[in-house]
Design a protein around this motif. Sequence first.
Motif, PDB file in Angstrom:
ATOM      1  N   SER A  24      -7.257  -2.934  -3.316  1.00 32.33           N
ATOM      2  CA  SER A  24      -7.332  -3.864  -2.180  1.00 32.33           C
ATOM      3  C   SER A  24      -6.525  -3.446  -0.941  1.00 32.33           C
ATOM      4  O   SER A  24      -6.422  -4.221  -0.008  1.00 32.33           O
ATOM      5  N   PHE A  25      -5.991  -2.223  -0.919  1.00 26.98           N
ATOM      6  CA  PHE A  25      -5.240  -1.759   0.244  1.00 26.98           C
ATOM      7  C   PHE A  25      -5.901  -0.503   0.801  1.00 26.98           C
ATOM      8  O   PHE A  25      -6.698   0.148   0.126  1.00 26.98           O
ATOM      9  N   SER A  26      -5.547  -0.128   2.023  1.00 27.24           N
ATOM     10  CA  SER A  26      -6.131   1.081   2.615  1.00 27.24           C
ATOM     11  C   SER A  26      -5.336   2.330   2.264  1.00 27.24           C
ATOM     12  O   SER A  26      -5.817   3.440   2.470  1.00 27.24           O
ATOM     13  N   ASN A  27      -4.127   2.158   1.735  1.00 23.08           N
ATOM     14  CA  ASN A  27      -3.280   3.297   1.404  1.00 23.08           C
ATOM     15  C   ASN A  27      -2.493   2.994   0.138  1.00 23.08           C
ATOM     16  O   ASN A  27      -2.594   1.908  -0.423  1.00 23.08           O
ATOM     17  N   CYS A  28      -1.696   3.979  -0.276  1.00 23.14           N
ATOM     18  CA  CYS A  28      -0.831   3.780  -1.436  1.00 23.14           C
ATOM     19  C   CYS A  28       0.465   4.553  -1.197  1.00 23.14           C
ATOM     20  O   CYS A  28       0.440   5.773  -0.983  1.00 23.14           O
ATOM     21  N   TYR A  29       1.580   3.838  -1.201  1.00 16.27           N
ATOM     22  CA  TYR A  29       2.884   4.486  -1.115  1.00 16.27           C
ATOM     23  C   TYR A  29       3.313   4.881  -2.517  1.00 16.27           C
ATOM     24  O   TYR A  29       3.290   4.064  -3.441  1.00 16.27           O
ATOM     25  N   SER A  75     -13.392   2.112   9.344  1.00 19.43           N
ATOM     26  CA  SER A  75     -14.686   1.817   8.719  1.00 19.43           C
ATOM     27  C   SER A  75     -14.549   1.161   7.350  1.00 19.43           C
ATOM     28  O   SER A  75     -15.476   0.515   6.878  1.00 19.43           O
ATOM     29  N   GLY A  76     -13.404   1.349   6.687  1.00 19.86           N
ATOM     30  CA  GLY A  76     -13.217   0.808   5.345  1.00 19.86           C
ATOM     31  C   GLY A  76     -13.861   1.644   4.260  1.00 19.86           C
ATOM     32  O   GLY A  76     -13.825   1.275   3.085  1.00 19.86           O
ATOM     33  N   LYS A  77     -14.416   2.801   4.625  1.00 22.86           N
ATOM     34  CA  LYS A  77     -15.051   3.666   3.628  1.00 22.86           C
ATOM     35  C   LYS A  77     -13.984   4.425   2.846  1.00 22.86           C
ATOM     36  O   LYS A  77     -12.966   4.842   3.399  1.00 22.86           O
ATOM     37  N   LEU A 135       9.237   9.643  -0.604  1.00 16.19           N
ATOM     38  CA  LEU A 135       8.200   8.623  -0.524  1.00 16.19           C
ATOM     39  C   LEU A 135       7.069   9.158   0.340  1.00 16.19           C
ATOM     40  O   LEU A 135       7.304   9.629   1.454  1.00 16.19           O
ATOM     41  N   ILE A 136       5.845   9.124  -0.198  1.00 12.10           N
ATOM     42  CA  ILE A 136       4.694   9.592   0.568  1.00 12.10           C
ATOM     43  C   ILE A 136       3.685   8.458   0.714  1.00 12.10           C
ATOM     44  O   ILE A 136       3.636   7.534  -0.093  1.00 12.10           O
ATOM     45  N   ASN A 137       2.883   8.548   1.753  1.00 12.10           N
ATOM     46  CA  ASN A 137       1.830   7.590   2.020  1.00 12.10           C
ATOM     47  C   ASN A 137       0.496   8.307   1.836  1.00 12.10           C
ATOM     48  O   ASN A 137       0.197   9.254   2.553  1.00 12.10           O
ATOM     49  N   VAL A 138      -0.298   7.863   0.872  1.00  7.15           N
ATOM     50  CA  VAL A 138      -1.601   8.475   0.605  1.00  7.15           C
ATOM     51  C   VAL A 138      -2.679   7.520   1.096  1.00  7.15           C
ATOM     52  O   VAL A 138      -2.888   6.456   0.504  1.00  7.15           O
ATOM     53  N   PRO A 139      -3.381   7.852   2.192  1.00  5.07           N
ATOM     54  CA  PRO A 139      -4.477   6.996   2.646  1.00  5.07           C
ATOM     55  C   PRO A 139      -5.659   7.103   1.689  1.00  5.07           C
ATOM     56  O   PRO A 139      -6.065   8.203   1.322  1.00  5.07           O
ATOM     57  N   LEU A 140      -6.216   5.952   1.288  1.00  2.00           N
ATOM     58  CA  LEU A 140      -7.331   5.939   0.341  1.00  2.00           C
ATOM     59  C   LEU A 140      -8.630   5.447   0.970  1.00  2.00           C
ATOM     60  O   LEU A 140      -9.716   5.795   0.495  1.00  2.00           O
ATOM     61  N   PHE A 141      -8.530   4.641   2.001  1.00  2.95           N
ATOM     62  CA  PHE A 141      -9.707   4.140   2.709  1.00  2.95           C
ATOM     63  C   PHE A 141      -9.518   4.380   4.199  1.00  2.95           C
ATOM     64  O   PHE A 141      -8.408   4.293   4.710  1.00  2.95           O
TER      65      PHE A 141
END
Length: 151
Positions: A67-72, A99-101, A89-95
């Motif tokens: 339900s989030f656009s990224n994952c820390y 666009s939300g894709k 600590l890293i930020n991995v964008p998932l969406f």
Amino acid sequence: MNKIRFTIILFVFSTFFSCSGDRLFEDFKSIETGSWDVSDSISFELNELDLENRTTLIAVRFNENYSFSNCYIRVIGMDSLNKVIENTLINVPLFDSKSGKPLGKGFGNTYTRYDTIPFLLNTETKKVSFVQYMRQNKLDGIEAIGIKILK
């Protein structure tokens, strides 16, 4: 008949040449419940590998229930005595934020996103652990976490 033969030959060659020989090590740990708990660390033993000056990637396998656009994610590198030698600590964008894709590759509703770990592993690094850092007790939609070390 020639079209079928050509298609089969093309498929075999594309499968053969698509295999990547650039990896030294790759492994995934499944999250059986499909929900990554804040207290769960996912660890990989790297004892026998030559890690000097290698690019290291984290892989997050997720589905559309996330339900989030990224994952820390906290990345912790340890030596043979489990002494912490790196903690980032890293930020991995998932969406995609507009666009939300889903980002990454996949099929169905499961995708895998690779991102670079910002520090280089060295000969002292014998274990790498990942801990979710999203301020949620459980992250639904995370199926597996992996690590890939390139040659």
